[in-house]
Design a protein around this motif. Sequence first.
Motif: not given
Ligand SMILES: Cc1cc2nc3c(=O)[nH]c(=O)nc-3n(C[C@H](O)[C@H](O)[C@H](O)COP(=O)(O)OP(=O)(O)OC[C@H]3O[C@@H](n4cnc5c(N)ncnc54)[C@H](O)[C@@H]3O)c2cc1C
Length: 498
Positions: A12, A37, A45, A49, A51, A183, A249, A286, A428
């Motif tokens: 998911a 989703k 996700g 956005f 870096g 979904t 989730g 952002p 986050f």
């Molecule tokens: C502006 C910005 C700059 C950043 N720069 C850096 C950087 O340079 N270096 C670094 O290490 N980190 C950086 N980060 C943090 C890093 O991007 C995130 O920690 C990492 O990408 C998280 O990935 P994730 O897949 O765990 O979560 P997310 O990226 O949040 O992905 C979660 C996904 O799940 C989906 N979703 C949510 N609920 C559901 C559901 N119920 N069912 C199905 N899908 C669902 C969402 O739509 C999303 O696509 C940055 C973050 C931001 C916002």
Amino acid sequence: MTHTRTPTIVVAGAGLTGLSAAISAREAGARVVLLEKGGREDVGGNAAFSGGLFLFRYDGPDDLTSITEDFEPGMEADRIEAPPYTRHAYAAELSAMSGGRAEPRLVDALAERSLDTVRWLAAKGVRFTFNRTLGAEVRDGVLHIPPGQVLTCVGEGMSRGFEVIRPLLAHAERIGVEIHWSTPLAEVRRGNGRVTGAAVGDGSRTVPVDAVVIATGGFQASGELRREHLGPEWETARLRGTRLATGDGIQAALRAGAEKAGTWSSCHSAAVDPTMPSPGRSADSPPFPLHGFWLGVLVNRDGERFVDEGPGPWVRNYSKMGKAIMGQPGCEAFEIFDQRTAPRVADEFAGAAVPIVAHTVVELAERIGVPADRLAHTLKTFNNACPPGDTISEDRGTSGITPPKSRWAAPLDRPPYVAYHAVAGLTFTFGGIRIDPDGRALGANGAPAPGLYAAGEAIGGLFHGDYPGGAALMRAAVFGRAAGHTAATEATSAPRPA
Ligand SMILES: Cc1cc2nc3c(=O)[nH]c(=O)nc-3n(C[C@H](O)[C@H](O)[C@H](O)COP(=O)(O)OP(=O)(O)OC[C@H]3O[C@@H](n4cnc5c(N)ncnc54)[C@H](O)[C@@H]3O)c2cc1C
């Protein structure tokens, strides 16, 4: 009796964690259904956005050259200074920045597997280049890069992190990951003590599965959960990334028997320009991050300093500046520079943040709306506490004031002054699901919840008060990859439900 068969794994979330999990589960022989989703335009996700900075361990130049061969195009330096960042240094820094609260097994796994996982991403088509902007700078023809923060993905500007996602999505589709957009995962179903299904959409339809990997991000996009866990002042906070990480989730996993971990009352939050709203879609920019605080001072609406602006290199400390600002009257602050420092941020901030220029401290106070006598007192006290001399360097801190400015302290005495309005931008949340280093979700007594896995921002236990830049993308890839692999291999040999 155990069987070898093709299990169905539901992942998911199609962020970096989910794509890593889906690819590794598929490569371990599972049928993989990736639920997202948002629509296809929301893929990635928060990474979309980001870096694109990855914090990983390396012992020397050979480790780096094996990841990419195209370092040189566009390089403006003759030489690169990238001190080694060993597994031990990585683990020690992460642990220290969490105040000793980070789960040691997760810390060690992240540090140990980081280099191999960057190689794994490169093998899937992600292209890396030297970090030239995030805490790195060229001096006398030498590119100096902070330890561990050596590579970013290729691409320009604020959202270059999408360049991590693009090749992974293409690879996932190529190897047969079945992706269902729009979904959402609603519920994890259990029977006979293990996961048996994934309820999707409004929860009325259940897909039979062998395992579920929760990769749905944190809960930072839910105003309700922000208020409950971070405090009422966060309810209307600006987001820096995806609007879809609403914690559903995480909640589904908790209802299915997983335990909570980490500091639910804390988050990663930077100082940002207040003129941009939270992004509505992944294509939106952002709010602009004001990472110049380390060169100047931060004052609140009362004209007082309230935080050490130079506790360390900004790429290792910016995640706590938003929290410091959120604690101030009106949840706002101003970054102030003079002509010694303003030109150094002007290019980076140009077109993104609005400079407020004033020729005297009194005029500055009027223009930003703070009491002139307080601001004058604050700046005079700060200037007197700075070491004598004209340079700005890492080894120059204030003396005799609280809070100190531990590095890069230089008096603000060369008008015109330049101020930038700053508020907290929430990146986050730090609290989430408890896991082991292989991505198994843990339930009561620390025992695995059979068939349930989690990774990335959906987990807790790694980051607490502060965080080194680049560790979040690394966490997403390391534990996403691990969770997908563990889910697939364990489901392959799990007893078939009667
Ligand atoms: C502006 C910005 C700059 C950043 N720069 C850096 C950087 O340079 N270096 C670094 O290490 N980190 C950086 N980060 C943090 C890093 O991007 C995130 O920690 C990492 O990408 C998280 O990935 P994730 O897949 O765990 O979560 P997310 O990226 O949040 O992905 C979660 C996904 O799940 C989906 N979703 C949510 N609920 C559901 C559901 N119920 N069912 C199905 N899908 C669902 C969402 O739509 C999303 O696509 C940055 C973050 C931001 C916002």
